[in-house]
Each structure stands twice: as C-alpha cells, then as structure tokens.
Scaffold this active site. Structure first.
Site, PDB file in Angstrom:
ATOM      1  CB  VAL A   1      69.907-109.268  39.558  1.00 51.93           C
ATOM      2  CG1 VAL A   1      70.336-107.946  38.929  1.00 51.93           C
ATOM      3  CG2 VAL A   1      70.210-109.268  41.045  1.00 51.93           C
ATOM      4  CB  ALA A   2      68.445-111.567  34.920  1.00 50.39           C
TER       5      ALA A   2
ATOM      6  CG  ASP B   1      33.872 -69.382  34.828  1.00 53.15           C
ATOM      7  OD1 ASP B   1      32.641 -69.300  34.684  1.00 53.15           O
ATOM      8  OD2 ASP B   1      34.606 -68.406  35.052  1.00 53.15           O
TER       9      ASP B   1
ATOM     10  CD  GLU C   1      68.000-104.137  36.522  1.00 51.84           C
ATOM     11  OE1 GLU C   1      67.541-104.166  35.359  1.00 51.84           O
ATOM     12  OE2 GLU C   1      68.475-105.142  37.082  1.00 51.84           O
TER      13      GLU C   1
END
Length: 603
Positions: free
Chosen positions: A285-286, A332, A290
């Site tokens: 998780v580290a 254009d 996130e």
C-alpha cells in the site's frame, strides 16, 4: 459514399419536371394525406441518436480505469493490513475523483448536444396548394417550401426558384464564406458545391428561394455526418495509455517489493507468517501513489476550464492532453485566422485614391483623402460609387446592442459596402425610398456581376452594376472622372488593372462598380422586361473600385508566435487566391514572403 454522391448529382442535374415526377410531387407541393403517408413511411425530420449508454454505466466508467482499480484494490489491502482509516481514505479519493470526472464530462456533453438545435422549428411549406407554416420535424421528401434570408435549411433540397441566394454551409464544409445558389446546375468545386442544392443544417444568408425536399432526417447529408460521429469507436488517449502502463509497472514493483519484504520478515527477522503477511501488505500500500489519479484529473480539469475561456469545448477530459501533443495545425483563413468581417480599406476612382478607417461591421470610421476626412457631397465620383454600392445591395446590417456584434442579414462582402455608405454619412434607407428598386438581375457565379435597376427621376432609370473587375470592365465603354463621362481608353484600362493588381498584392480584394442611365419609356413595365442581362449590362460607365480586406483577429499574432515557439507547424488552407492567401500569411507572421503556395490542383 460513391452511391451517395451519384444520387446527389442526379437530384442536381435532372430537369425539374423529371425530379418532380421521381419524387411524386408537384410545384404546389403535397396534399395533407400524401404528407401524412410519407411521414409514416420516412419518419420525422429529426437527427436521431444511437441508443446511448445509461447514465449509470457512464457514471461507473469513471471508477473502472486501470489506476482506479488499483486504488480500489490498494484500499482493500490497506483494510486487510489493519489500517482501516487509510483504506477508507483511499476509497474516498477514488470516489471523489470519479464523481468529479463524471460531472465535468456531463456538463460538456450537454453543450455538445446543441447539435440537435441546428434545425429550424418551423418552415413555410405548400400543402394542399396553400402555403402553411408547419413544424420542420413534419417535413417529408416531396415537400415544396420557401426559404428567405435568416432561415435555417430544414432538409436537403433542390432549388426550383431562387433570387440572389447566398447560403452559409460552414456546418458541412467549415468554410464560412457563403455559397451562391441558383436554379441552374453548376458542379462547383469541392464537396456540397452543387449550385442548385441546399442542405439541412445550413443557413440562408441572403435572397429568397423555393425548393423541393428530396431527403429528410438521417438521410440528409447533415444526418449522415451525425451518424458517422455516433459510430466513432472510443480509443484510449496517449495519457490514458501512459497511465495504464505506469499503473502496471507500479503494481509489479509494489507486489515484487511486498514479496521481498514478506520473505525477509520470515527468514531474517523471524516474524510469524501472519504478521509478515500484514507487514508485506502495508508495504505494498505504501508504494501505491494514491494522489496520482486526482492530481492528473484536477490538472486536466484546469485545462478544460482554460480552454472553455478560449471558447473551445472538450467532451472528454483526456482530450486536453491529446491537444498538447499537436505538432501540425491546418487552419482555414476566413473566420479563423481573420474576423470574417470584410472591411472597405480603400476606394479607387480614376481621379483620386481614398482611404477608409475603422474595421469590422461598425461604422466608427471615416473616408479620407490625403489624410483629411471627406464627407458625402464633396466629390462627385466618390458620391456616385457610394450610391451604387448602397443601391446594388441585398444585405442589411442591424445595429448592435451593447457590445454585441451587429446582426448581418446577408453576406460579409455586401455588409462592408453598407458600412462604407454609413461611414460616408448617407441614410441608406432614405435613399432606397427616394430611388426605389424596380428590378434585380441577381449575382451568379458565371458572370460574377449583380445589377439593380432603380427609378432615378420621373424620366430616367438607373442601371447599377457591381462585380469582379475582370468580368465587369469588358462591359464598360465609358468612364467617369471628376464628374464627367468620357470614352474608356486602353490607357484607362491599364491604369485600372494596375491599381487592382497593386491592392491584390497587399492581400486585398476589389469590387468594381459601373452604371448607365436610360430614358424611361411610356410602357415602363415592358421596358423593365426588356432589360435583361444582355441588354442592361452593356455600354456601362466605369466608376471605381471598392477595396476591402478581412482583418486578422487581434489575438492571432500572439497565438502564432506561441505555436512557433512550441515547434508547431501551421498550414493555411483556404479557397482564396494564392496572392491573397500568401499576403495574409506573411502579414500575421505565419510564414515568410519566400514561402511556397500550393494550389488545390497541384496538391
């Protein structure tokens, strides 16, 4: 596509009686019963949409990207590892990011749905031999209907009557210069260039017409374009591809390091297996960033907001980054690099050359001679030219309200001539009452001239003509100089041509003017009938040139500099002459005067 073009060409080239027979209609339109039967057969005249995804699925899509899935998993892993608060926080980040992304794209989708509003609400249609106003959605193939300046065209149709018709086809072609339309067929150049066909989604800028519908709803060219946009398969943007690749790399690294720590905790630190597993999950998780997804989303959202302030609409957040990878821009000229507000800059007569100040569709300028203001009534040649361009004109310029741009009912070219007359100080409406128009010989792309016939006084009719110099000058045999008319000599023709070339080299375009006065006959109606193109546009007196330009947008100079600093190549694509195009390109800093101009034929 080939069959569609062949069908369109058939509708354009078939004689009107044959076309009416094929469409099972008449010049007085359909009966109510026939229209009802065809409405049931062909359906309503609307742009339909393929079955859209439910809002729930669209909403959920914002939570199922590869990075979002990684965050869902990492939140779950965090909870398993005993850090409940961290897991919930990660999930909240994902939820907030998804809701924000959905809201941004939903707002953009509402704006792009304005495509459905490009068809008119009501149209003047002949039913049971009478002109009736009906909802445009009820129109069917075979309907005969009327068009006038300001109307949106509701269906694809063939013109059966037309007077000075100009149609803005930018919705189909992107070209903002109106196309001249007439009853006679002329293939023209490019897509949708047939002279006697009008298309759904376009707008009538000037003139009046009667037309017969041959395609409605999704069978129109506008409908086919809408269908193509709906069939487009979504693809991942470069940023999405990079994020997916990064997510997979981060996942592999995090899992790999988690395994390393799991094994190390068991064999080197001698933790129990359960505790080692929890420790490894925490390390995984580290390693998950996130904050990456919301950071990217917020950055893209800021880009969308900045683009919106520049009047650019983006349906998808990721399109902002895709635009950032642009290396070549094909643009254009008219209306994109320039303002599409034709402005008369100079007036040339055989005796004098005048300058005109003030740009755009507002009369906050003046006519000058040798740097000094000159008003109507002080120079006979100038006065005559201004009267001619004011009379020989089908465009109205409605005054602006506040800071809004004035409303133009007609063409930008003719609008610039109306503004010129206003700058001179004359009341164009008062003059139109004093010298009423009796007849008009409309402009067409073959002869490139327009003629109007006016009541000059009780005994005289005035024939006023304007058009391209090369097509008008051969019909002149006299010239006015200092208020006097004399024979037109070869030296005069050379001087006129030299002046025209000089202005053309500066990127300016010219409108030539001429006139003739004829005694009014006893039978005026017969005389007007006899004044045809061949008899009216002959033995004319040349008056002068109105020289005009379409000023560049003020912001375009800095925009081009920024593109060049970013190594973005800009290519101008325009229907104007190569001389004018190159002059404008050099003026705005797009290229140097040594640049090569490639014509359509060469390409």
């Amino acid at each position: 596509m080939k069959n569609e073009k062949e069908t369109r060409r058939k509708f354009a080239t078939d004689p009107v009686p044959d076309l009416m027979t094929d469409l099972h209609t008449t010049s007085t339109g359909l009966t109510q019963k026939e229209a009802a039967d065809r409405l049931e057969k062909y359906g309503e005249n609307v742009i339909t949409r393929e079955k859209q995804q439910s809002q729930l699925l669209i909403f959920l899509k914002n939570f199922t990207s590869v990075m979002a899935i990684l965050l869902w998993v990492s939140g779950f892993v965090a909870i398993l590892s005993g850090t409940l608060e961290l897991g919930i926080a990660i999930w909240l980040v994902n939820i907030i990011n998804g809701v924000f992304s959905y809201w941004q794209e939903h707002e953009a989708q509402k704006a792009t749905d304005s495509l459905m509003k490009m068809l008119p609400a009501y149209t003047q249609v002949y039913r049971d031999g009478k002109l009736q106003q009906i909802n445009a959605t009820k129109m069917v193939p075979g309907d005969v209907f009327n068009l006038q300046a300001g109307n949106a065209v509701p269906v694809d149709a063939r013109l059966i009557k037309a007077t000075s018709v100009q149609v803005d086809q930018s919705a189909l072609t992107g070209e903002s210069v109106p196309e001249s339309k007439k009853v006679a067929f002329d293939a023209g150049q490019g897509e949708f260039a047939e002279s006697n066909l009008v298309y759904a989604g376009t707008t009538v800028g000037a003139g009046t017409a009667t037309a017969v519908a041959f395609a409605t709803g999704m069978n129109t060219e506008f409908g086919r374009i809408a269908a193509l946009t709906q069939q487009q398969k979504p693809s991942l943007s470069p940023l999405q591809l990079e994020l997916n690749r990064l997510t997979k790399q981060i996942s592999l690294i995090a899992i790999g390091l988690g395994l390393v720590f799991f094994v190390s905790a068991i064999f080197f630190v001698h933790y129990p297996v359960a505790q080692s597993f929890i420790f490894a999950l925490g390390m995984i998780v580290a390693f998950i960033p996130e904050g990456l997804l919301p950071t990217v989303t917020l950055s893209l959202a800021q880009g969308v907001q900045r683009m919106a302030k520049k009047h650019a609409l983006l349906k998808d957040l990721n399109s902002v980054e895709t635009l950032g990878e642009t290396t070549v821009i094909c643009s254009d000229k008219t209306g994109t690099l320039t303002q599409n507000q034709m402005t008369v800059d100079h007036i040339w007569t055989p005796a004098h050359s005048f300058t005109v100040t003030g740009q755009g569709f507002v009369n906050n300028g003046q006519i000058q001679l040798d740097g000094k203001p000159i008003k109507y009534g002080t120079d006979a040649d100038l006065d005559l030219l201004i009267r001619l361009v004011a009379f020989n004109n089908d465009t109205e310029v409605e005054p602006s309200k506040g800071s809004a741009r004035p409303k133009i009912l007609g063409t930008p070219t003719e609008a610039s001539l109306v503004i010129l007359a206003q700058k001179s100080g004359i009341d164009t409406k008062a003059y139109s009452i004093k010298y009423p128009r009796l007849k008009e010989l409309p402009f067409d792309s073959d002869r490139k001239r327009m003629t109007t016939i006016h009541q000059h006084d009780d005994h005289t009719l005035s024939i006023c003509t304007k058009g391209s110099l090369s097509d008008l000058l051969p019909h002149c045999d006299t010239i006015q100089e200092n208020g006097k008319v004399r024979p037109l000599t070869e030296d005069d023709k050379k001087a006129i041509d030299d002046a025209n070339r000089k202005y053309a080299s500066l990127g300016l375009r010219s409108i030539a003017t001429a006139y003739r006065e004829v005694p009014q006959e006893t039978d005026k109606e017969k005389q007007l009938d006899d004044l045809t193109i061949d008899t009216a546009e002959t033995n004319l007196t040349f008056v002068g040139l109105a020289i005009m330009s379409d000023p560049p947008r003020p912001e375009i100079y800095e925009a081009i500099k920024k593109c060049h600093r970013a190594s973005i190549k800009i290519i101008m694509v325009t229907g104007d002459s190569s001389l004018t195009a190159k002059s404008v390109a050099v003026k705005i800093g797009l290229t140097s005067d040594k640049a090569r101009v490639v014509t359509g034929g060469e390409l």
